[in-house]
Design a protein around this motif. Structure first.
Motif, PDB file in Angstrom:
ATOM      1  N   GLN A 200       0.841  -1.180  -0.036  1.00  0.00           N
ATOM      2  CA  GLN A 200       0.042   0.032   0.009  1.00  0.00           C
ATOM      3  C   GLN A 200       0.882   1.135   0.020  1.00  0.00           C
ATOM      4  O   GLN A 200       0.408   2.246   0.415  1.00  0.00           O
ATOM      5  CB  GLN A 200      -1.084   0.141   1.158  1.00  0.00           C
ATOM      6  N   GLY A 201       2.052   1.090  -0.431  1.00  0.00           N
ATOM      7  CA  GLY A 201       2.894   2.189  -0.535  1.00  0.00           C
ATOM      8  C   GLY A 201       3.567   2.554   0.778  1.00  0.00           C
ATOM      9  O   GLY A 201       4.181   3.601   1.062  1.00  0.00           O
ATOM     10  N   LYS A 202       3.340   1.608   1.792  1.00  0.00           N
ATOM     11  CA  LYS A 202       3.978   2.213   3.098  1.00  0.00           C
ATOM     12  C   LYS A 202       5.115   1.103   3.553  1.00  0.00           C
ATOM     13  O   LYS A 202       5.253  -0.117   3.027  1.00  0.00           O
ATOM     14  CB  LYS A 202       2.659   2.082   4.028  1.00  0.00           C
ATOM     15  N   ALA A 203       5.918   1.623   4.562  1.00  0.00           N
ATOM     16  CA  ALA A 203       6.774   0.642   5.003  1.00  0.00           C
ATOM     17  C   ALA A 203       6.313  -0.122   6.056  1.00  0.00           C
ATOM     18  O   ALA A 203       5.690  -0.029   7.007  1.00  0.00           O
ATOM     19  CB  ALA A 203       7.960   1.579   5.732  1.00  0.00           C
ATOM     20  N   LEU A 204       7.115  -1.510   6.014  1.00  0.00           N
ATOM     21  CA  LEU A 204       6.594  -2.823   6.735  1.00  0.00           C
ATOM     22  C   LEU A 204       7.215  -2.772   7.876  1.00  0.00           C
ATOM     23  O   LEU A 204       8.741  -2.747   7.948  1.00  0.00           O
ATOM     24  CB  LEU A 204       6.432  -3.828   5.740  1.00  0.00           C
ATOM     25  N   ASP A 229       3.681   5.125   7.356  1.00  0.00           N
ATOM     26  CA  ASP A 229       3.686   5.991   6.096  1.00  0.00           C
ATOM     27  C   ASP A 229       4.978   6.910   6.093  1.00  0.00           C
ATOM     28  O   ASP A 229       5.049   8.032   6.572  1.00  0.00           O
ATOM     29  CB  ASP A 229       2.404   6.937   6.176  1.00  0.00           C
ATOM     30  N   LEU A 230       5.676   6.546   5.264  1.00  0.00           N
ATOM     31  CA  LEU A 230       6.950   7.354   5.193  1.00  0.00           C
ATOM     32  C   LEU A 230       7.049   8.021   3.712  1.00  0.00           C
ATOM     33  O   LEU A 230       8.145   8.544   3.248  1.00  0.00           O
ATOM     34  CB  LEU A 230       8.369   6.464   5.401  1.00  0.00           C
ATOM     35  N   GLY A 231       5.637   8.402   3.208  1.00  0.00           N
ATOM     36  CA  GLY A 231       5.874   9.047   1.910  1.00  0.00           C
ATOM     37  C   GLY A 231       6.152   8.117   0.885  1.00  0.00           C
ATOM     38  O   GLY A 231       6.837   8.808  -0.117  1.00  0.00           O
ATOM     39  N   GLY A 232       5.925   6.943   0.978  1.00  0.00           N
ATOM     40  CA  GLY A 232       6.584   5.967  -0.236  1.00  0.00           C
ATOM     41  C   GLY A 232       7.836   5.454  -0.210  1.00  0.00           C
ATOM     42  O   GLY A 232       8.476   4.861  -0.946  1.00  0.00           O
ATOM     43  N   LEU A 233       8.476   5.771   1.031  1.00  0.00           N
ATOM     44  CA  LEU A 233      10.097   5.278   1.183  1.00  0.00           C
ATOM     45  C   LEU A 233      10.011   4.233   1.995  1.00  0.00           C
ATOM     46  O   LEU A 233       8.939   3.923   2.753  1.00  0.00           O
ATOM     47  CB  LEU A 233      10.759   6.582   1.652  1.00  0.00           C
ATOM     48  N   GLY A 234      11.072   3.438   1.873  1.00  0.00           N
ATOM     49  CA  GLY A 234      11.304   2.417   2.629  1.00  0.00           C
ATOM     50  C   GLY A 234      12.104   2.609   3.578  1.00  0.00           C
ATOM     51  O   GLY A 234      12.844   3.606   3.680  1.00  0.00           O
ATOM     52  N   THR A 257      16.341  10.977  -2.716  1.00  0.00           N
ATOM     53  CA  THR A 257      16.861  11.324  -1.587  1.00  0.00           C
ATOM     54  C   THR A 257      16.118  10.971  -0.480  1.00  0.00           C
ATOM     55  O   THR A 257      14.999  10.721  -0.450  1.00  0.00           O
ATOM     56  CB  THR A 257      16.677  13.041  -1.694  1.00  0.00           C
ATOM     57  N   SER A 258      17.005  10.508   0.546  1.00  0.00           N
ATOM     58  CA  SER A 258      16.467   9.891   1.745  1.00  0.00           C
ATOM     59  C   SER A 258      15.870  10.973   2.678  1.00  0.00           C
ATOM     60  O   SER A 258      16.337  12.000   2.675  1.00  0.00           O
ATOM     61  CB  SER A 258      17.675   8.962   2.592  1.00  0.00           C
ATOM     62  N   ARG A 259      15.200  10.568   3.847  1.00  0.00           N
ATOM     63  CA  ARG A 259      14.677  11.563   4.560  1.00  0.00           C
ATOM     64  C   ARG A 259      14.490  10.877   6.176  1.00  0.00           C
ATOM     65  O   ARG A 259      14.637   9.507   6.345  1.00  0.00           O
ATOM     66  CB  ARG A 259      12.935  11.957   4.206  1.00  0.00           C
ATOM     67  N   LEU A 260      14.676  11.725   7.049  1.00  0.00           N
ATOM     68  CA  LEU A 260      14.855  11.495   8.604  1.00  0.00           C
ATOM     69  C   LEU A 260      13.483  11.762   9.149  1.00  0.00           C
ATOM     70  O   LEU A 260      12.836  12.691   8.826  1.00  0.00           O
ATOM     71  CB  LEU A 260      15.908  12.318   9.061  1.00  0.00           C
ATOM     72  N   PHE A 261      13.210  10.503   9.916  1.00  0.00           N
ATOM     73  CA  PHE A 261      11.619  10.602  10.600  1.00  0.00           C
ATOM     74  C   PHE A 261      11.806  10.413  12.206  1.00  0.00           C
ATOM     75  O   PHE A 261      12.965   9.498  12.485  1.00  0.00           O
ATOM     76  CB  PHE A 261      10.574   9.501   9.961  1.00  0.00           C
ATOM     77  N   LYS A 266       3.198   5.084  18.146  1.00  0.00           N
ATOM     78  CA  LYS A 266       1.822   4.784  17.871  1.00  0.00           C
ATOM     79  C   LYS A 266       0.999   5.084  16.614  1.00  0.00           C
ATOM     80  O   LYS A 266       0.493   4.244  16.129  1.00  0.00           O
ATOM     81  CB  LYS A 266       1.198   5.224  19.111  1.00  0.00           C
ATOM     82  N   ALA A 267       1.322   6.342  16.041  1.00  0.00           N
ATOM     83  CA  ALA A 267       0.827   6.926  14.873  1.00  0.00           C
ATOM     84  C   ALA A 267       1.271   6.167  13.884  1.00  0.00           C
ATOM     85  O   ALA A 267       2.323   5.555  13.787  1.00  0.00           O
ATOM     86  CB  ALA A 267       0.852   8.404  14.944  1.00  0.00           C
ATOM     87  N   GLU A 268       0.379   6.123  12.947  1.00  0.00           N
ATOM     88  CA  GLU A 268       0.654   5.384  11.414  1.00  0.00           C
ATOM     89  C   GLU A 268       1.564   6.108  10.938  1.00  0.00           C
ATOM     90  O   GLU A 268       2.424   5.591   9.922  1.00  0.00           O
ATOM     91  CB  GLU A 268      -0.344   5.196  10.719  1.00  0.00           C
ATOM     92  N   GLN A 269       1.976   7.400  10.832  1.00  0.00           N
ATOM     93  CA  GLN A 269       2.572   8.399   9.979  1.00  0.00           C
ATOM     94  C   GLN A 269       3.567   8.853  11.023  1.00  0.00           C
ATOM     95  O   GLN A 269       3.441   9.931  11.711  1.00  0.00           O
ATOM     96  CB  GLN A 269       1.887   9.644   9.367  1.00  0.00           C
TER      97      GLN A 269
END
Length: 333
Positions: A200-204, A229-234, A257-261, A266-269
């Motif tokens: 679903q375009g989300k990281a597992l 949900d990492l915005g389509g990133l793994g 480009t990678s991103r830092l989260f 708890k939250a999905e995003q």
């Protein structure tokens, strides 16, 4: 000096309109020599860290502040029970690492080779501890080689198509590639993160409930599976630092480009860390020291050119190098 096009913009706090914006703080980049493809890392108490290279089976210890040559190295090939090669043992493709003191845990990609060919050497989960003199690593039990079987058999992972993914190349859309792992808040469980597939375009992610039992030959007990949900990133790397989880999100095929989260669990995003530009940098590991105000991102620089040659293809180890950059995160909201 190894120059880098890496660019970072400062994290700016909100301020009144009358206050001038703060000047960008230059990134503190450190160069580490003797390896290119930094992957999983574990911190040590003296400001140094232990890091794997996914192109060999050597664990190296570096000083996080000064960089340069490794303080020490240990080749784990023999203990990983890999077949003897013509020149060296095949690579286990170690991609992630974390710690549950006194043990460090290391995880290979559990994916196929880039060509799509099956390679049983890439199915390893293992634990090490420091030797009594602190100068080397010793194995705890034996490498565990059935984790992929456990993942495929877990009912909570059935909706995500891992059986089909495991037959594809790791960077192919819908392939299988594990690159993240960290200890969870309970101090017993590990959180494992997939770079690929992206259901679903989300990281597992999935929880490993009994990491200390696997080196003793017991099957993995898997807990909750979640999509983030990492915005389509793994997931390229995970760490837990000062009560929150940190993720490096990156494209499944390595381009972009990678991103830092950050994530509270708890939250999905998860929340994007604004103000950090990772252009020109390929972060694949964290070194997160609880007693430091900054975290260290480590770049897999295997594809960077040195004297016109990709770093990982250099014949002289002394020319190989990878970058690290110290990043200050904004305060928790």
């Amino acid at each position: 000096m190894f120059m880098t096009p890496f660019v970072m913009s400062a994290v700016l706090s909100a301020s009144p309109a009358t206050q001038k914006p703060k000047a960008p703080i230059p990134p503190r980049v450190v160069t580490f020599e003797g390896a290119c493809d930094a992957s999983g890392a574990v911190v040590r108490g003296d400001g140094s860290f232990t890091v794997a290279d996914d192109e060999d089976n050597v664990i190296r210890v570096y000083d996080g502040k000064t960089g340069g040559r490794p303080v020490s190295t240990v080749d784990l090939s023999a203990g990983l029970e890999l077949p003897a090669g013509k020149k060296k043992a095949p690579e286990a493709d170690i991609e992630a690492a974390t710690e549950l003191p006194p043990l460090s845990f290391w995880l290979s990609s559990h994916g196929r080779k880039s060509s799509g060919k099956l390679d049983a050497n890439r199915f390893r989960f293992f634990a090490t501890r420091a030797s009594e003199d602190g100068k080397t690593l010793v194995f705890e039990g034996k490498p565990y080689t059935r984790l992929l079987e456990d993942l495929l058999a877990a009912p909570q992972l059935a909706p995500f198509g891992l059986a089909s993914a495991s037959t594809r190349a790791p960077k192919e859309e819908g392939g299988l590639n594990i690159e993240g792992m960290t200890a969870m808040a309970d101090g017993k469980t590990l959180l494992i993160g997939f770079r690929n597939p992206l259901p679903q375009g989300k990281a597992l992610t999935v929880e490993l409930l009994n990491p200390t039992e696997l080196p003793q030959g017991k099957s993995a007990r898997l807990g909750a599976a979640r999509l983030l949900d990492l915005g389509g990133l793994g997931i390229r790397a995970i760490s837990r630092w000062r009560g929150r989880y940190l993720f490096i999100g990156g494209p499944i095929a390595g381009e972009g480009t990678s991103r830092l989260f950050t994530w509270e669990g708890k939250a999905e995003q998860p929340s994007v860390v604004d103000g950090i530009d990772l252009t020109g940098f390929n972060p694949e590991a964290f070194a997160t020291f609880e007693d430091k105000e900054e975290i260290l991102l480590l770049s897999d620089d295997g594809s960077r050119l040195i004297d016109g040659v990709e770093c990982k293809r250099l014949q002289e180890p002394s020319k190989k190098r990878f970058r690290g950059v110290w990043v200050r995160l904004p305060a928790k909201p």
